[in-house]
Design a protein around this motif. Structure first.
Motif, short mmCIF file in Angstrom:
data_model
loop_
_atom_site.label_atom_id
_atom_site.label_comp_id
_atom_site.label_asym_id
_atom_site.label_seq_id
_atom_site.Cartn_x
_atom_site.Cartn_y
_atom_site.Cartn_z
N LEU A 35 0.81 -1.22 0.00
CA LEU A 35 0.00 0.00 0.00
C LEU A 35 0.84 1.27 0.00
CD1 LEU A 35 -2.90 -0.78 2.48
CD2 LEU A 35 -3.13 -0.16 0.09
N LEU A 36 1.95 1.26 0.71
CA LEU A 36 2.72 2.49 0.89
C LEU A 36 3.87 2.67 -0.10
CD1 LEU A 36 2.89 2.54 4.78
CD2 LEU A 36 1.47 3.97 3.30
N PRO A 40 1.86 2.99 -4.95
CA PRO A 40 2.08 4.39 -5.32
C PRO A 40 3.19 4.55 -6.37
CG PRO A 40 2.01 4.18 -2.95
CD PRO A 40 1.99 2.80 -3.51
N PHE A 68 -9.34 2.33 -7.40
CA PHE A 68 -8.89 1.70 -6.16
C PHE A 68 -10.04 1.35 -5.22
CE2 PHE A 68 -7.37 1.93 -1.76
CZ PHE A 68 -6.42 0.91 -1.80
N TYR A 76 -8.98 -4.93 1.78
CA TYR A 76 -8.64 -4.12 2.94
C TYR A 76 -9.87 -3.90 3.81
CZ TYR A 76 -4.93 -3.29 -0.45
OH TYR A 76 -3.94 -3.46 -1.38
N ALA A 80 -8.66 2.02 4.65
CA ALA A 80 -7.94 2.22 3.39
C ALA A 80 -8.58 3.28 2.50
CB ALA A 80 -7.84 0.89 2.65
N TYR A 83 -6.37 6.03 1.02
CA TYR A 83 -5.47 5.70 -0.08
C TYR A 83 -6.07 6.06 -1.43
CZ TYR A 83 -2.59 3.26 3.30
OH TYR A 83 -1.81 2.96 4.38
N THR A 84 -7.38 6.10 -1.52
CA THR A 84 -8.04 6.50 -2.76
C THR A 84 -7.59 7.90 -3.16
OG1 THR A 84 -9.97 5.16 -2.21
CG2 THR A 84 -10.28 6.87 -3.85
N ALA A 86 -4.97 9.50 -1.87
CA ALA A 86 -3.51 9.50 -1.98
C ALA A 86 -3.05 9.02 -3.35
CB ALA A 86 -2.90 8.63 -0.88
N TYR A 87 -3.64 7.96 -3.86
CA TYR A 87 -3.23 7.45 -5.17
C TYR A 87 -3.64 8.40 -6.28
CZ TYR A 87 -2.33 3.09 -2.69
OH TYR A 87 -1.86 2.14 -1.83
#
Length: 106
Positions: A35-36, A40, A68, A76, A80, A83-84, A86-87
């Motif tokens: 994920l991290l 990405p 995502f 997940y 999470a 992260y949507t 973030a990506y």
């Protein structure tokens, strides 16, 4: 429709990362690494290549974020959701850098 066709190869790379890489996860640590770091990085590189080839497109980054969302329910939990965004931001940065390379080349 033509713009979507141009996006497909780059979006498929992101889809493979979103849906394929979690299959390699064995424990919480490996999922966090995926994920991290892995996802990405793949999204960023794919977005840079898209930006170099096609220029900046905000919709591309938005679609990356949306793609995502189903993985949250598959792999997940509700934590999470961040992260949507973030990506999508990582994709946006890559897309802008790709466009920068085009402008600099011209």
């Amino acid at each position: 429709m033509d713009k979507i066709k141009k996006m497909l190869p780059y979006l498929l790379v992101c889809i493979v990362a979103f849906y394929g890489l979690p299959l390699l996860g064995k424990d919480t640590g490996s999922f966090m690494t995926i994920l991290l770091i892995a996802i990405p990085l793949i999204c960023f590189i794919s977005s840079v290549f898209y930006g170099v080839k096609n220029g900046f497109n905000f919709i591309f980054s938005l679609i990356v974020g949306i793609l995502f969302i189903p993985t949250i329910f598959i792999y997940y939990n509700s934590s999470a959701w961040g992260y949507t965004i973030a990506y999508a931001i990582v994709s946006l940065a890559g897309n802008l850098i790709g466009e920068f390379f085009i402008r600099r080349r011209n």
